[in-house]
Design a protein around this motif. Structure first.
Motif, PDB file in Angstrom:
ATOM      1  N   LYS A  52      33.353  30.006  -4.691  1.00  0.00           N
ATOM      2  CA  LYS A  52      32.804  29.369  -3.491  1.00  0.00           C
ATOM      3  C   LYS A  52      33.718  28.251  -3.007  1.00  0.00           C
ATOM      4  CE  LYS A  52      28.004  30.543  -3.702  1.00  0.00           C
ATOM      5  NZ  LYS A  52      26.730  30.175  -3.176  1.00  0.00           N
TER       6      LYS A  52
ATOM      7  N   HIS B 248      27.629  41.817   6.367  1.00  0.00           N
ATOM      8  CA  HIS B 248      28.328  40.537   6.458  1.00  0.00           C
ATOM      9  C   HIS B 248      29.589  40.539   5.596  1.00  0.00           C
ATOM     10  CE1 HIS B 248      28.829  36.202   5.336  1.00  0.00           C
ATOM     11  NE2 HIS B 248      28.759  36.098   6.647  1.00  0.00           N
TER      12      HIS B 248
ATOM     13  N   GLU C 139      31.803  30.528  10.248  1.00  0.00           N
ATOM     14  CA  GLU C 139      31.163  31.420   9.288  1.00  0.00           C
ATOM     15  C   GLU C 139      31.228  30.890   7.864  1.00  0.00           C
ATOM     16  OE1 GLU C 139      30.887  34.219   6.168  1.00  0.00           O
ATOM     17  OE2 GLU C 139      32.802  33.391   6.793  1.00  0.00           O
TER      18      GLU C 139
ATOM     19  N   VAL D 159      26.164  27.894   2.853  1.00  0.00           N
ATOM     20  CA  VAL D 159      24.901  27.164   2.802  1.00  0.00           C
ATOM     21  C   VAL D 159      23.697  28.096   2.907  1.00  0.00           C
ATOM     22  CG1 VAL D 159      23.488  25.457   3.994  1.00  0.00           C
ATOM     23  CG2 VAL D 159      25.929  25.062   3.701  1.00  0.00           C
ATOM     24  N   PHE D 160      23.736  29.055   3.840  1.00  0.00           N
ATOM     25  CA  PHE D 160      22.541  29.826   4.152  1.00  0.00           C
ATOM     26  C   PHE D 160      22.508  31.234   3.572  1.00  0.00           C
ATOM     27  CE2 PHE D 160      22.847  26.775   7.718  1.00  0.00           C
ATOM     28  CZ  PHE D 160      21.684  26.082   7.449  1.00  0.00           C
ATOM     29  N   ILE D 161      23.637  31.799   3.214  1.00  0.00           N
ATOM     30  CA  ILE D 161      23.643  33.155   2.659  1.00  0.00           C
ATOM     31  C   ILE D 161      23.888  33.035   1.171  1.00  0.00           C
ATOM     32  CG2 ILE D 161      24.760  35.408   2.673  1.00  0.00           C
ATOM     33  CD1 ILE D 161      25.442  34.922   5.603  1.00  0.00           C
ATOM     34  N   ASN D 162      22.818  33.164   0.415  1.00  0.00           N
ATOM     35  CA  ASN D 162      22.895  33.020  -1.033  1.00  0.00           C
ATOM     36  C   ASN D 162      22.473  34.343  -1.660  1.00  0.00           C
ATOM     37  OD1 ASN D 162      23.211  32.023  -3.551  1.00  0.00           O
ATOM     38  ND2 ASN D 162      21.432  30.680  -3.501  1.00  0.00           N
ATOM     39  N   SER D 163      23.443  35.225  -1.837  1.00  0.00           N
ATOM     40  CA  SER D 163      23.167  36.537  -2.401  1.00  0.00           C
ATOM     41  C   SER D 163      23.070  36.444  -3.925  1.00  0.00           C
ATOM     42  CB  SER D 163      24.282  37.503  -2.001  1.00  0.00           C
ATOM     43  OG  SER D 163      24.071  38.749  -2.605  1.00  0.00           O
TER      44      SER D 163
ATOM     45  N   TYR E  10      28.606  28.190   7.149  1.00  0.00           N
ATOM     46  CA  TYR E  10      27.291  28.801   7.336  1.00  0.00           C
ATOM     47  C   TYR E  10      26.944  29.698   6.155  1.00  0.00           C
ATOM     48  CZ  TYR E  10      23.635  31.834   9.100  1.00  0.00           C
ATOM     49  OH  TYR E  10      22.469  32.538   9.238  1.00  0.00           O
ATOM     50  N   SER E  11      27.877  30.568   5.771  1.00  0.00           N
ATOM     51  CA  SER E  11      27.565  31.504   4.686  1.00  0.00           C
ATOM     52  C   SER E  11      27.448  30.795   3.342  1.00  0.00           C
ATOM     53  CB  SER E  11      28.622  32.610   4.614  1.00  0.00           C
ATOM     54  OG  SER E  11      29.866  32.090   4.245  1.00  0.00           O
TER      55      SER E  11
END
Length: 157
Positions: A109, A31, A12, A18-22, A15-16
């Motif tokens: 991050k 999430h 996770e 790279v792909f979850i950019n809030s 993945y988060s």
């Protein structure tokens, strides 16, 4: 349950990142709530570890809490607390505006990669299984799983 949460965390975090950019890091998405629940689970695991008997080098059970705490604090406590503490959530609750300051956001991050220190916990659990099992098939399985964990860890670097 512990290994399941560890496995989730290993995949996770990258993945988060790279792909979850809030746009708002303090947004309470499903999430984020699930990740907070995982962090709280690992914090409770620290409390359990502080109250679990240990074996000495001769195989005798040690139940003295001072010895157990001293042993844990001098070995894995720092890794466990750093990888389990939900710093982003605490800063959001404290009212620190993470959206305006990109520098703080980048540091946070990077801090999330500390959660990958949980991979070390998998290695520790597998080592305990190997020591307690005494079977060659279990030993071979543990060695295979340690190799898989090592490869997953290297893939994250």
């Amino acid at each position: 349950l512990n290994l399941l949460c560890l496995g989730y965390t290993i995949f996770e975090i990258p993945y988060s990142m790279v792909f979850i950019n809030s746009a708002d890091p303090c947004e309470w998405s499903a999430h984020a709530v699930f990740n907070l629940a995982i962090d709280l689970f690992f914090l409770s695991d620290i409390a359990c570890t502080l109250n679990t008997a240990i074996l000495d080098e001769f195989g005798s059970t040690i139940v003295d809490r001072k010895v157990i705490i001293a042993n844990y604090v001098s070995s894995w406590f720092v890794f466990d607390i750093l990888s389990s503490f939900p710093i982003e959530t605490v800063l959001c609750i404290a009212g620190v505006d993470l959206g305006d300051n990109a520098g703080i956001l980048r540091v946070l991050k990077a801090f999330r990669f500390l959660k990958l220190a949980r991979l070390l916990k998998i290695m520790r659990v597998l080592k305990k299984w190997d020591a307690l099992a005494g079977s060659t098939s279990v030993t071979n399985f543990v060695k295979l799983m340690q190799f898989v964990c090592l490869m997953v860890g290297m893939a994250h670097i």
